[in-house]
Write an enzyme that holds these catalytic residues in place. Structure first.
Site, PDB file in Angstrom:
ATOM      1  N   LEU A   1      -5.197  15.054  11.546  1.00  7.39           N
ATOM      2  CA  LEU A   1      -5.723  16.268  10.907  1.00  7.39           C
ATOM      3  C   LEU A   1      -5.016  17.488  11.512  1.00  7.39           C
ATOM      4  CD1 LEU A   1      -9.480  15.203  10.876  1.00  7.39           C
ATOM      5  CD2 LEU A   1      -7.794  14.967   9.051  1.00  7.39           C
ATOM      6  N   PRO A   2      -5.221  18.667  10.944  1.00  4.23           N
ATOM      7  CA  PRO A   2      -4.472  19.835  11.442  1.00  4.23           C
ATOM      8  C   PRO A   2      -4.701  20.116  12.929  1.00  4.23           C
ATOM      9  CG  PRO A   2      -5.439  20.321   9.297  1.00  4.23           C
ATOM     10  CD  PRO A   2      -5.987  18.977   9.718  1.00  4.23           C
TER      11      PRO A   2
ATOM     12  N   LYS B   1       2.787  17.215  23.821  1.00  4.06           N
ATOM     13  CA  LYS B   1       3.192  17.591  22.455  1.00  4.06           C
ATOM     14  C   LYS B   1       3.238  19.110  22.293  1.00  4.06           C
ATOM     15  CE  LYS B   1       3.781  17.555  17.978  1.00  4.06           C
ATOM     16  NZ  LYS B   1       5.074  17.251  17.374  1.00  4.06           N
TER      17      LYS B   1
ATOM     18  N   LYS C   1      -0.220  27.052  15.747  1.00  2.00           N
ATOM     19  CA  LYS C   1      -1.341  26.429  16.465  1.00  2.00           C
ATOM     20  C   LYS C   1      -0.843  25.698  17.716  1.00  2.00           C
ATOM     21  CE  LYS C   1      -1.761  22.399  15.105  1.00  2.00           C
ATOM     22  NZ  LYS C   1      -1.112  21.123  15.437  1.00  2.00           N
TER      23      LYS C   1
END
Ligand code: NDP
Length: 297
Positions: free
Chosen positions: A66-67, A172, A241
């Site tokens: 998911l985002p 990440k 993000k």
């Protein structure tokens, strides 16, 4: 015994990842926009569930993509949420590029129900996902990593255990922060070269035979900037993000990060201006506009 897998989140990268799982395992999918899940099911033979709870009912392994961690956390609760359907002993692998603190919270809630969690964000883009050549960065207990490996190998090529829950997300975020900085520094430098009349395609060739080259200049610039194609396989909003997560992570470690702070501000502005659907390389379009020049081959 054939693993029963549930996959939630058939976005740009989730779809090709789940397609590999459908070839090897008994797969059930759920997606917020049901039409996407129906299309995926018709193409791959995967079962389509109407709710997150139904998707994980009877599953032995659950994957989410998911985002952000916020959407993963939000799926846990409610009568049709994940916690209502998860059985003890399930392995929960979150492939979202999420944030370490949320994942630690999610892992703790799942542990109460006897469910093991690992954060498993990926790198390699939609092409890497299609070719089952992703890098997978795993945070979780060693035993959880071992259990996850056969599943992650369906779409991953380099799969590394980096530490406890959250370590995959931290890795990440730092990777993507470096990617973002490379994009911005390319845009600044080449706006200047273009204004000075240096032939852009030749200059990119020279850069890629020199020490300033990067994945951005070798792979992304020729495909997207020189062509002006902006194919949007990875949304700029998601990279913004990632930068935010990286800055938060570094602050949490007591590391000053003036460069990444600035990159985060610039990407936040780009997101506000270009919207949720822009390609991540389009940050360069704003630099071009400010400089009154285009960087095309
Ligand atoms: P997309 O925006 O293409 O897809 C997002 C997915 O999340 C869709 O399935 C969407 O459903 C679903 N979703 C969005 N909001 C909600 C919500 N509130 N509740 C439930 N489901 C929701 O993203 P990507 O697939 O590109 O990225 C997914 C993750 O992978 C992100 O964390 C991203 O940073 C990361 N990533 C992406 C890469 C890429 O190249 N694209 C590369 C590496 C990592 P719906 O269909 O209804 O919109």
């Amino acid at each position: 015994m054939k693993l029963r897998i549930a996959f939630l989140g058939l976005g740009a990268i989730g779809r090709p990842m789940a397609a590999h799982l459908a070839r090897r395992y008994d797969l059930t999918v759920w997606n917020r926009t049901a039409a996407r899940a129906e299309e995926f099911g018709a193409r791959t033979g995967a079962r389509v569930a109407a709710t997150p709870r139904a998707a994980v009912n009877g599953a032995t392994v659950v994957l989410t993509c998911l985002p952000t961690s916020r959407e993963v956390e939000a799926l846990l609760d409610g009568p049709e949420g994940l916690l209502a359907g998860l059985a003890a002993g399930v392995l929960f692998l979150d492939c979202t590029s999420g944030d370490p603190a949320s994942s630690q919270r999610i892992a703790a809630r799942l542990a109460e129900q006897g469910v093991a969690f690992a954060d498993c964000p990926v790198s390699g883009g939609t092409n890497g996902a299609e070719e089952a050549a992703l890098t997978v960065m795993v945070g979780g207990e060693a035993g959880t990593f071992e259990r996850a490996l056969p599943v992650l190998e369906c779409f991953g090529k380099r799969i590394e255990h980096l530490g406890n829950v959250g370590a995959g997300h931290a890795m990440k975020a730092v990777n993507n922060a470096l990617l973002a900085v490379n994009i911005l520094t390319f845009g600044e430098g080449f706006a200047g070269l273009a204004r000075a009349g240096v032939p852009v395609r030749k200059a990119v060739g020279v850069l890629n035979a020199s020490s300033g080259r990067s994945f951005v200049t070798e792979a992304l610039v020729p495909d997207r900037v020189l062509t002006g194609a902006w194919p949007n396989t990875f949304r700029l909003a998601l990279l913004e993000k990632d930068l935010r997560i990286a800055v938060e992570f570094l602050e949490g470690q007591g590391v000053r990060a003036p460069i990444l702070h600035l990159a985060a501000v610039l990407f936040r502005r780009a997101r506000a201006e270009l919207g949720e659907g822009a390609d991540y390389l389009e940050a360069i379009r704003l630099q071009e506009r400010d400089a009154g020049v285009e960087i095309r081959g």
